[in-house]
Motif scaffolding. Structure first.
Motif, PDB file in Angstrom:
ATOM      1  N   SER A  81      20.737 -12.591  22.423  1.00 17.33           N
ATOM      2  CA  SER A  81      21.578 -12.867  21.405  1.00 17.33           C
ATOM      3  C   SER A  81      21.389 -14.790  21.093  1.00 17.33           C
ATOM      4  O   SER A  81      21.948 -15.283  20.392  1.00 17.33           O
ATOM      5  CB  SER A  81      22.840 -12.937  21.961  1.00 17.33           C
ATOM      6  N   SER A  82      20.849 -15.328  22.245  1.00 13.69           N
ATOM      7  CA  SER A  82      20.414 -16.614  22.026  1.00 13.69           C
ATOM      8  C   SER A  82      19.016 -16.985  22.772  1.00 13.69           C
ATOM      9  O   SER A  82      18.789 -16.129  23.794  1.00 13.69           O
ATOM     10  CB  SER A  82      21.388 -17.681  22.241  1.00 13.69           C
ATOM     11  N   GLY A  83      18.447 -18.159  22.558  1.00  7.51           N
ATOM     12  CA  GLY A  83      17.433 -18.507  23.729  1.00  7.51           C
ATOM     13  C   GLY A  83      18.008 -18.748  25.356  1.00  7.51           C
ATOM     14  O   GLY A  83      17.490 -18.179  25.976  1.00  7.51           O
ATOM     15  N   THR A  89      18.453 -14.065  31.462  1.00  6.73           N
ATOM     16  CA  THR A  89      18.168 -12.830  31.803  1.00  6.73           C
ATOM     17  C   THR A  89      16.979 -13.004  32.287  1.00  6.73           C
ATOM     18  O   THR A  89      16.607 -12.186  33.619  1.00  6.73           O
ATOM     19  CB  THR A  89      17.974 -12.008  30.699  1.00  6.73           C
ATOM     20  N   LEU A  90      16.202 -13.869  32.131  1.00  9.92           N
ATOM     21  CA  LEU A  90      14.431 -13.930  32.821  1.00  9.92           C
ATOM     22  C   LEU A  90      14.872 -14.412  34.340  1.00  9.92           C
ATOM     23  O   LEU A  90      14.268 -13.846  35.200  1.00  9.92           O
ATOM     24  CB  LEU A  90      13.673 -14.869  32.271  1.00  9.92           C
ATOM     25  N   LEU A  91      16.042 -15.307  34.389  1.00  8.49           N
ATOM     26  CA  LEU A  91      16.017 -16.040  35.792  1.00  8.49           C
ATOM     27  C   LEU A  91      16.712 -14.914  36.946  1.00  8.49           C
ATOM     28  O   LEU A  91      16.774 -15.164  38.003  1.00  8.49           O
ATOM     29  CB  LEU A  91      16.950 -17.354  35.547  1.00  8.49           C
ATOM     30  N   ARG A  92      17.238 -13.894  36.159  1.00 11.18           N
ATOM     31  CA  ARG A  92      17.606 -12.708  37.010  1.00 11.18           C
ATOM     32  C   ARG A  92      16.582 -12.233  37.866  1.00 11.18           C
ATOM     33  O   ARG A  92      16.868 -11.421  38.868  1.00 11.18           O
ATOM     34  CB  ARG A  92      18.468 -11.604  36.567  1.00 11.18           C
ATOM     35  N   LEU A  93      15.320 -12.366  37.562  1.00 10.17           N
ATOM     36  CA  LEU A  93      14.282 -12.040  38.388  1.00 10.17           C
ATOM     37  C   LEU A  93      14.090 -12.680  39.825  1.00 10.17           C
ATOM     38  O   LEU A  93      13.437 -12.151  40.668  1.00 10.17           O
ATOM     39  CB  LEU A  93      12.909 -12.201  37.773  1.00 10.17           C
ATOM     40  N   PHE A 232      15.418  -3.385  31.732  1.00  6.36           N
ATOM     41  CA  PHE A 232      16.808  -2.900  32.307  1.00  6.36           C
ATOM     42  C   PHE A 232      17.778  -3.942  32.560  1.00  6.36           C
ATOM     43  O   PHE A 232      19.024  -3.572  32.216  1.00  6.36           O
ATOM     44  CB  PHE A 232      16.295  -2.475  33.946  1.00  6.36           C
ATOM     45  N   LEU A 233      17.445  -5.132  32.678  1.00 11.35           N
ATOM     46  CA  LEU A 233      18.194  -6.306  32.786  1.00 11.35           C
ATOM     47  C   LEU A 233      18.935  -6.808  31.691  1.00 11.35           C
ATOM     48  O   LEU A 233      20.094  -6.939  31.416  1.00 11.35           O
ATOM     49  CB  LEU A 233      17.727  -7.714  33.285  1.00 11.35           C
ATOM     50  N   GLN A 234      18.124  -6.527  30.526  1.00 14.12           N
ATOM     51  CA  GLN A 234      18.600  -6.766  28.858  1.00 14.12           C
ATOM     52  C   GLN A 234      19.744  -5.693  28.757  1.00 14.12           C
ATOM     53  O   GLN A 234      20.792  -6.284  28.272  1.00 14.12           O
ATOM     54  CB  GLN A 234      17.658  -6.510  27.974  1.00 14.12           C
ATOM     55  N   ASN A 235      19.563  -4.440  29.066  1.00 12.72           N
ATOM     56  CA  ASN A 235      20.683  -3.647  29.066  1.00 12.72           C
ATOM     57  C   ASN A 235      21.872  -3.682  29.822  1.00 12.72           C
ATOM     58  O   ASN A 235      23.009  -3.643  29.936  1.00 12.72           O
ATOM     59  CB  ASN A 235      20.175  -2.105  29.019  1.00 12.72           C
ATOM     60  N   ALA A 236      21.469  -3.963  31.058  1.00  5.87           N
ATOM     61  CA  ALA A 236      22.361  -4.233  32.298  1.00  5.87           C
ATOM     62  C   ALA A 236      23.396  -5.427  31.951  1.00  5.87           C
ATOM     63  O   ALA A 236      24.645  -5.393  32.369  1.00  5.87           O
ATOM     64  CB  ALA A 236      21.918  -4.227  33.505  1.00  5.87           C
ATOM     65  N   GLY A 238      23.257  -7.279  29.006  1.00  5.86           N
ATOM     66  CA  GLY A 238      24.144  -6.961  27.788  1.00  5.86           C
ATOM     67  C   GLY A 238      23.780  -8.205  26.382  1.00  5.86           C
ATOM     68  O   GLY A 238      24.846  -8.256  25.640  1.00  5.86           O
ATOM     69  N   ALA A 239      23.477  -9.203  26.615  1.00  4.05           N
ATOM     70  CA  ALA A 239      23.179 -10.384  25.813  1.00  4.05           C
ATOM     71  C   ALA A 239      22.195  -9.909  24.626  1.00  4.05           C
ATOM     72  O   ALA A 239      21.329 -10.800  24.518  1.00  4.05           O
ATOM     73  CB  ALA A 239      22.986 -11.595  26.669  1.00  4.05           C
ATOM     74  N   VAL A 240      22.589  -9.014  23.953  1.00  5.50           N
ATOM     75  CA  VAL A 240      21.705  -8.618  22.904  1.00  5.50           C
ATOM     76  C   VAL A 240      22.029  -9.056  21.558  1.00  5.50           C
ATOM     77  O   VAL A 240      23.286  -9.369  21.338  1.00  5.50           O
ATOM     78  CB  VAL A 240      21.512  -7.150  22.930  1.00  5.50           C
ATOM     79  N   PRO A 241      21.166  -9.355  20.525  1.00  5.00           N
ATOM     80  CA  PRO A 241      21.307  -9.670  19.085  1.00  5.00           C
ATOM     81  C   PRO A 241      21.950  -8.387  18.675  1.00  5.00           C
ATOM     82  O   PRO A 241      21.693  -7.319  18.793  1.00  5.00           O
ATOM     83  CB  PRO A 241      20.037 -10.126  18.827  1.00  5.00           C
ATOM     84  N   GLY A 242      23.091  -8.720  17.445  1.00  3.18           N
ATOM     85  CA  GLY A 242      23.209  -7.662  16.660  1.00  3.18           C
ATOM     86  C   GLY A 242      22.206  -7.228  15.559  1.00  3.18           C
ATOM     87  O   GLY A 242      21.261  -8.039  15.264  1.00  3.18           O
TER      88      GLY A 242
END
Ligand SMILES: *Cc1c(COP(=O)(O)O)cnc(C)c1O
Length: 388
Positions: A81-83, A89-93, A232-236, A238-242
């Protein structure tokens, strides 16, 4: 078998075959949260739009094609949904106790996320001048897990040698991941996965979207195992674009090559003009031979882009006066749109780094040079500089 096309063709077609349900040539905006199931768990590949949505998926496939270093080994794309949502989300690794080494000139919001949010969760951050691969190598620690490169940087337009840094980092430990914020260059000018990076991050808000009408972000991933973790993290998280935002981004991407050509040509002309202006102390543009990163930029970038910074002889007061005196260059944050923008990072986009080691010069003016007529742009700067 999928045919292999060139970059400009992928901009328009990758991930966007005519719609299988209707034949629509343009990917429809699938404005739905959920999908009918024929039986329990029997779907057409979609069950809920946080997990997957056809419009978003078209964008993700397109972005992956644009950053793929080698079309026989395609990369993987994820849209956000944003940069900053992509970066978060990447930093959750990264786990508590692990260390992230980042550029000492990063986008202000990236610094704020690292320093004011993620640090509190036990991740260590340190910042280094990434223009010198020796300094990067020397700053690696046993617990370093990620090297975060931004190049060209925002707003100082520092250039990192992605290939050299990736080589040095991987030689130190193959476990250390390399991520490149490629927002300023766009994939048309620079493709970090081919230079040794594991991840590319974009604020698609900028050049990819290209029209200042949508906020979005993306991660493009070289390795399948990393992709699966991040998917997995993207879905878990949930900061997705519409779907509407995904569609606008796809729409913008189609003209990326044409726009970047004009952005770069116009910025080069503006740089040439400013270098000779008596009110100007220094022009920072990677296309100038005087720029310390010019040779590396020449090696890794197709052109030098549309971003340019300038330091005025009159310092901070002159900077404020200039940005308020332009008429065609709009005083605004953000960048990468077709229209020219001007701002003072120390007071605007980078106010959040004030007082930190990343503080930017108070008299620095940042220009996002648009694709308007070059004579009009220079005339506007000329009349504005004359007021100083
Ligand atoms: C704008 C920007 C970001 C943040 O992206 P958003 O879409 O605003 O969240 C990250 N990196 C760079 C270089 C940027 O310019």
């Amino acid at each position: 078998m999928q045919k292999i096309f060139h970059f400009e063709t992928n901009l328009i077609h990758a991930g966007q075959a005519p719609d299988s349900a209707t034949g629509a040539v343009i990917t429809p905006i699938y404005q739905t949260s959920t999908y009918a199931q024929e039986a329990v768990g029997v779907t057409k590949g979609f069950d809920y739009s946080r997990s997957d949505n056809p419009t978003r998926q078209a964008l993700e496939h397109c972005l992956a094609a644009l950053e793929s270093p080698d079309q026989n080994h395609p990369a993987y794309g994820l849209a956000f949904s944003s940069g900053l949502a992509a970066t978060d989300t990447l930093l959750r690794l990264i786990k508590p106790g692990e260390h992230v080494l980042a550029s000492n000139d990063v986008y202000g919001g990236t610094f704020r996320l690292f320093d004011k949010v993620l640090k509190d969760y036990g991740i260590q951050f340190s910042f280094v001048d990434i223009t010198d691969p020796n300094l990067v190598a020397a700053a690696l620690r046993p617990e370093t897990r990620l090297v975060w490169i931004e190049t060209p940087t925002n707003p100082l337009l520092k250039i990192a040698d992605i290939a050299e840094i990736s080589k040095r980092v991987k030689a130190h430990s193959p476990q250390i991941l390399v991520a490149v914020d490629n927002t300023f260059a766009s994939p048309y000018l620079q493709q970090p996965l081919g230079l040794g990076a594991d991840f590319v991050v974009h604020s698609t808000t900028k050049y990819l979207g290209g029209h200042s009408d949508v906020v979005g972000g993306a991660i493009i991933i070289k390795d399948k195992a990393h992709y699966e973790k991040l998917k997995f993290l993207q879905n878990a998280i949930g900061a997705v674009p519409g779907p509407q935002d995904s569609w606008l981004t796809l729409r913008g991407i189609k003209t990326l090559a044409l726009r970047m050509e004009r952005h770069s040509a116009n910025a080069a002309e503006v740089a040439k003009y400013l270098v000779n202006h008596p009110a100007v102390e220094r022009v920072i543009y990677p296309g100038l031979e005087s720029h310390p990163g010019h040779l590396v930029a020449k090696k890794h970038m197709k052109l030098f882009g549309g971003m340019l910074s300038v330091i005025l002889k009159g310092g901070a007061p002159a900077a404020k006066k200039l940005v308020e005196a332009t008429k065609l260059f709009t005083l605004a944050e953000s960048l990468g749109g077709v229209e020219s923008l001007i701002e003072v990072p120390a007071l605007m986009t980078h106010a959040s780094v004030a007082g930190s080691a990343l503080e930017v010069p108070a008299g620095l003016v940042r220009l996002s040079v648009g694709i308007e007529n070059i004579e009009d742009l220079i005339q506007d700067l000329d009349q504005a500089l004359a007021t100083l």
